[in-house]
Design a protein around this motif. Structure first.
Motif: not given
Length: 263
Positions: A48-56, A68-76, A96-101, A134-139
């Motif tokens: 969780e800490a790693r995912l928050k670090l990546v988001k920042q 980064i997105a592809d690697f995060a998807f593989l991690q998910f 799951s929400p952190l991965y997809f964020a 997350i949908y709203n951001k992506g759309l």
């Protein structure tokens, strides 16, 4: 077609591997399972800490963000399939929400990933409101002329709005958008997994059905009951209990199993 990014060339993987090591990403062959409950929970907290670090991390060039997105998807995928941690140590799907964020923030045009988000964030983690965010951001970054399959994202969003949130107005608007974008997809001439003409028709039918004042309570109860069936941790069960309480239902133990009954 979009899954080409999951087959990144070896040179790019080597370069990105060096970067991710410096960020302390977990290895692809690692799971979040320790020898004890506490070790496993610590592994989840560390992830969780790693995912928050990546988001920042500040945004980089387009190619780097895709990596980064592809690697995060593989991690998910690794995280989601970790049945040992989930069944033996009841870790749940709260990450799951952190991965997809991270995935959608870095590559909102990764349209194939949204279907995984819809099931993992709403159905398994039990937080459809975060999925909607997350949908709203992506759309905002999707264009039916450039991503013909993007209409599916509107359909996923509409489903979550309808089944989990009981938001008939929002779901209707999303279905209409899905139909509009599916019409454009049908004119693109590109081969897609599903027939955009049929999707446009079904989306319009759903929108028309929602024009009337519908009682969505039964649909919501059914959706949250499915979340309960997939719940492996107390936090998710508590979320389901709160949502069912709003709908006039409660969770009881019968024959050793959790079931939903009227209050």
């Amino acid at each position: 077609m979009r899954f080409r990014n999951l087959a990144i060339n070896l040179g790019a993987i080597a370069i990105f591997g060096a970067i991710t090591l410096s960020l302390q990403f977990p290895k692809l062959n690692q799971r979040l399972t320790g020898q004890t409950i506490e070790e496993t929970r610590k592994a989840v907290r560390d992830e969780e800490a790693r995912l928050k670090l990546v988001k920042q991390l500040p945004p980089r060039g387009f190619g780097f963000n895709n990596l980064i997105a592809d690697f995060a998807f593989l991690q998910f995928l690794q995280y989601f399939g970790d049945d040992i941690a989930r069944n033996d140590f009841q870790t749940g799907y709260s990450l799951s929400p952190l991965y997809f964020a991270n995935i959608i923030d870095r590559d909102p045009r990764f349209t194939s990933s949204y279907i995984y988000m819809s099931s993992s964030v709403s159905m398994f983690a039990g937080v459809p409101s975060k999925a909607i965010e997350i949908y709203n951001k992506g759309l905002k970054f999707l264009n039916p002329d450039q991503q013909p399959s993007a209409y599916t994202v509107w359909r996923y969003k509409a489903t979550d709005q309808l089944l989990f949130l009981g938001d008939a107005k929002g779901a209707r608007e999303s279905y209409l958008k899905a139909a509009e974008w599916a019409d454009k997809a049908s004119l693109s001439g590109k081969k897609l997994v599903e027939d955009p003409k049929l999707s446009a028709e079904l989306s319009r039918q759903s929108a028309q059905w929602l024009e009337e004042d519908r009682d969505l309570t039964k649909a919501q109860i059914g959706a949250w009951s499915l979340v309960l069936q997939n719940a492996t941790d107390k936090k998710t069960v508590q979320i389901v209990a709160q949502e069912l309480d709003k709908l006039g239902m409660k969770i009881e133990i019968k024959n050793g199993q959790q079931v939903v009954v009227a209050k």
